[in-house]
Design a protein around this motif. Structure first.
Motif, PDB file in Angstrom:
ATOM      1  N   ASP A   1      34.815  40.009  26.116  1.00 12.90           N
ATOM      2  CA  ASP A   1      35.948  38.744  26.121  1.00 12.90           C
ATOM      3  C   ASP A   1      35.652  38.092  27.252  1.00 12.90           C
ATOM      4  O   ASP A   1      36.427  36.134  26.769  1.00 12.90           O
TER       5      ASP A   1
ATOM      6  N   TYR B   1      38.190  37.347  29.579  1.00 12.29           N
ATOM      7  CA  TYR B   1      39.336  37.246  30.304  1.00 12.29           C
ATOM      8  C   TYR B   1      39.856  37.531  30.349  1.00 12.29           C
ATOM      9  O   TYR B   1      41.356  37.328  31.362  1.00 12.29           O
ATOM     10  N   GLU B   2      39.798  39.475  31.522  1.00 19.68           N
ATOM     11  CA  GLU B   2      40.176  40.002  31.806  1.00 19.68           C
ATOM     12  C   GLU B   2      38.631  40.743  33.040  1.00 19.68           C
ATOM     13  O   GLU B   2      37.745  40.864  32.391  1.00 19.68           O
TER      14      GLU B   2
ATOM     15  N   ASP C   1      37.182  29.283  35.222  1.00 19.21           N
ATOM     16  CA  ASP C   1      38.303  29.552  35.361  1.00 19.21           C
ATOM     17  C   ASP C   1      38.697  28.846  37.191  1.00 19.21           C
ATOM     18  O   ASP C   1      37.230  28.721  37.363  1.00 19.21           O
TER      19      ASP C   1
ATOM     20  N   ARG D   1      34.387  33.267  30.713  1.00 18.26           N
ATOM     21  CA  ARG D   1      35.177  32.555  31.136  1.00 18.26           C
ATOM     22  C   ARG D   1      35.083  31.077  32.144  1.00 18.26           C
ATOM     23  O   ARG D   1      35.458  32.139  33.263  1.00 18.26           O
TER      24      ARG D   1
END
Length: 146
Positions: free
Chosen positions: A140, A142-143, A13, A11
């Protein structure tokens, strides 16, 4: 390797993943100027097909700044210029989460890609070289740890 994910999500960021998404030709991409070894910095453009299968990796070797401690990620000298050149090569791209297959490829004796490891019972996928981003299950995106 048992337990290794078939796909991970990356993702974009504002921290260590500013450039991940879909290129103008439909391929998935991740671009970073924070790849490094003890004596070199790299800009790496990782490309996957539209369905997330490995396509290619393009690497530019840069001079590692002398004021950066070993083991710390930092853009190489003239890295911004190389990043802008690589972004132009992508055509009209969209920054968005991508789901892609991890891979490792050796370029000029240095491994680039996503290394699966299990350390003290925890499965991880680390971006190489430099091991500066480490993803965990559920993969996923996210982290991550740096």
């Amino acid at each position: 390797m048992p337990g290794a994910p078939n796909r991970i999500t990356i993702r974009p960021d504002d921290y260590h993943v500013p450039y991940a998404g879909t290129a103008g030709d439909g391929r998935k991409f991740f671009l970073s100027d924070e790849l490094y070894t003890a004596d070199a910095s790299y800009v790496g453009l990782f490309l996957w097909t539209a369905d997330g299968a490995f396509d290619s990796v393009q690497v530019d070797s840069l001079t590692r700044p002398s004021n950066v401690p070993p083991g710390q990620a930092a853009p190489g000298v003239d890295g911004d210029e190389v990043v802008q050149t690589r972004l132009k090569q992508l055509g009209k791209y969209v920054l968005e989460p991508i789901e892609v297959a991890p891979f490792l490829r050796t370029v000029d004796g240095v491994e680039f890609g996503w290394r699966f490891e299990v350390f003290e019972g925890t499965a991880t996928v680390n971006i190489e070289p430099g091991d500066f981003i480490c993803y965990y299950e559920p993969w996923d995106g996210y982290e991550y740890d740096t």
